[in-house]
Write a protein that holds these residues in place. Sequence first.
Motif, PDB file in Angstrom:
ATOM      1  N   ASP A 262      -6.783  -6.648  -2.159  1.00 16.50           N
ATOM      2  CA  ASP A 262      -5.321  -6.915  -2.216  1.00 16.50           C
ATOM      3  C   ASP A 262      -5.091  -8.388  -2.348  1.00 16.50           C
ATOM      4  O   ASP A 262      -4.675  -9.127  -3.077  1.00 16.50           O
ATOM      5  CB  ASP A 262      -4.437  -6.347  -1.500  1.00 16.50           C
ATOM      6  CG  ASP A 262      -3.903  -5.090  -1.945  1.00 16.50           C
ATOM      7  OD1 ASP A 262      -5.146  -4.561  -2.776  1.00 16.50           O
ATOM      8  OD2 ASP A 262      -3.485  -4.426  -1.128  1.00 16.50           O
TER       9      ASP A 262
ATOM     10  N   PRO B 106       0.786  -1.216   0.012  1.00 17.18           N
ATOM     11  CA  PRO B 106       0.083  -0.027   0.127  1.00 17.18           C
ATOM     12  C   PRO B 106       0.968   1.350   0.002  1.00 17.18           C
ATOM     13  O   PRO B 106       2.011   1.231   0.876  1.00 17.18           O
ATOM     14  CB  PRO B 106      -0.810  -0.108   1.181  1.00 17.18           C
ATOM     15  CG  PRO B 106      -0.653  -1.522   1.823  1.00 17.18           C
ATOM     16  CD  PRO B 106       0.746  -1.943   1.038  1.00 17.18           C
TER      17      PRO B 106
ATOM     18  N   ASN C  51      -9.391  -2.852   1.647  1.00 16.82           N
ATOM     19  CA  ASN C  51      -8.386  -2.809   0.610  1.00 16.82           C
ATOM     20  C   ASN C  51      -7.329  -4.179   0.899  1.00 16.82           C
ATOM     21  O   ASN C  51      -7.207  -4.810  -0.183  1.00 16.82           O
ATOM     22  CB  ASN C  51      -7.464  -1.467   0.950  1.00 16.82           C
ATOM     23  CG  ASN C  51      -8.166  -0.337   0.477  1.00 16.82           C
ATOM     24  OD1 ASN C  51      -9.315  -0.582   0.220  1.00 16.82           O
ATOM     25  ND2 ASN C  51      -7.484   0.834   0.765  1.00 16.82           N
TER      26      ASN C  51
END
Length: 156
Positions: free
Chosen positions: A23, A5, A19
Amino acid sequence: MSFTPQDTSTLSKAEKYVNLLKDAEVLIDRQADTIANMANISRLIYDYFQFHWVGFYRAMDDKLVLGPYHGPIACTLIEFNKGVCGAAYSNGKTQIVADVNQFPGHIACSALSKSEIVVPCFSGNKVVAVLDIDSDEFATFDEMDKNYLEKLVKLL
Ligand code: SME
């Protein structure tokens, strides 16, 4: 290929987990074995949260055996009924420990660990591994961590 990130400092905990899960879906390689995926998932969790220790113990024969992790050196073998990991393995339920000093039988791999969450990983209805995360602060983990991490280990 980059999954690190860019900057997580402005994200809420829930946003980080959303997130992270996206991912993980991309990152998990169905053609690779589980250990390879556990290795990347350990690091991915660390990238989002910088927890003190993130890793897996796998159930092998009669013990939990250290698997892929990110963090300081850890205990290699844990009895099925010992510690927080053993509790998650034995009863198949996520363990949230706000203060590891208050957990009877907690195994202190690192003196810096203050709170912990351990999530069982299932194959069918059998626990085959646990995801263990240690924090160097008290009371780091709550139901939100439990819910997202349980979703995460299902991807493995
Ligand atoms: N604290 C764990 C042992 C594993 S280490 O934290 C990496 C436990 O009590 O099961």
